[in-house]
Design an enzyme around this catalytic site. Structure first.
Site, PDB file in Angstrom:
ATOM      1  N   ASP A   1     -17.687 -47.841 -25.672  1.00  0.00           N
ATOM      2  CA  ASP A   1     -18.731 -47.952 -24.553  1.00  0.00           C
ATOM      3  C   ASP A   1     -18.297 -49.412 -23.773  1.00  0.00           C
ATOM      4  OD1 ASP A   1     -20.443 -47.326 -22.330  1.00  0.00           O
ATOM      5  OD2 ASP A   1     -21.903 -47.489 -23.459  1.00  0.00           O
TER       6      ASP A   1
ATOM      7  N   THR B   1     -19.667 -41.511 -34.244  1.00  0.00           N
ATOM      8  CA  THR B   1     -19.270 -42.122 -35.627  1.00  0.00           C
ATOM      9  C   THR B   1     -19.410 -43.703 -35.810  1.00  0.00           C
ATOM     10  OG1 THR B   1     -17.094 -42.183 -35.155  1.00  0.00           O
ATOM     11  CG2 THR B   1     -18.036 -40.105 -36.108  1.00  0.00           C
TER      12      THR B   1
END
Length: 186
Positions: A41, A133
């Site tokens: 992100d 993850t």
């Protein structure tokens, strides 16, 4: 790099940096605020430039206003790619594994909804990271199986997508995804 063909469409596994993919769209494993963060992100927001953050803030005020300005887990929205080689960014929120009531369904929906957004916008190529993850704690092999099964099933149906990439940051992640892809397509 490994790849398989499904109905004249290709799933490709590669080790690398998703922010360098010259695809129609890359998928951002976003947090629900859409304001950037760590991991994938943060890397996508840094590479895209401040215009991406400005568009995300606008989405929070308009499209997501009914959700308190938050993108619900498993949902996906499209923004422009700005300074990225990809034309668009599809933001989706994966499940926080130990806190989510149904992490499998939410992870599957994150991939499905990202693929649907790409197809709805008539895109041909998309690159995914390994959603959930990192900081969200989804087990890698479990997440790889859900991701690749969902993508494989989606490509069984008519779609504008012809090039789906899984871009894994580490060699270990690449090897896990590669083994899962081989098992699914055997």
């Amino acid at each position: 790099m490994d790849s398989v063909e499904i109905n004249d469409k290709r799933i490709t596994m590669l080790k690398g940096d998703i922010t360098t993919q010259a695809t129609d769209a890359i998928v951002n494993a976003a947090n629900s605020t859409l304001l950037g963060g760590g991991g994938v992100d943060g890397a996508i927001h840094r590479a895209a430039g401040p215009e991406l953050l400005a568009e995300c803030k606008q989405l929070k005020r308009t499209l997501l206003a009914g959700h308190a300005g938050l993108l619900p887990t498993g949902e996906a929205v499209l923004t422009r790619g700005y300074r990225l080689p990809a034309k668009y960014v599809i933001h989706t929120v994966g499940p926080i594994y130990k806190e989510d009531s149904d992490p499998e369904q939410h992870l599957q929906r994150a991939y499905e909804n990202s693929l649907r957004v790409a197809d709805h916008n008539r895109l041909h190529s998309i690159a995914f990271p390994s959603i959930g993850t990192g900081a969200y704690g989804c087990p890698l092999g479990w997440a790889a199986s859900i991701a690749l099964t969902t993508i494989h099933n989606f490509l069984q149906h008519p779609t504008t997508l012809t090039d789906v990439r899984m871009v894994l940051y580490s060699q270990h992640d690449y090897e896990v995804y590669r083994a899962v892809l081989q098992r699914i397509t055997a």
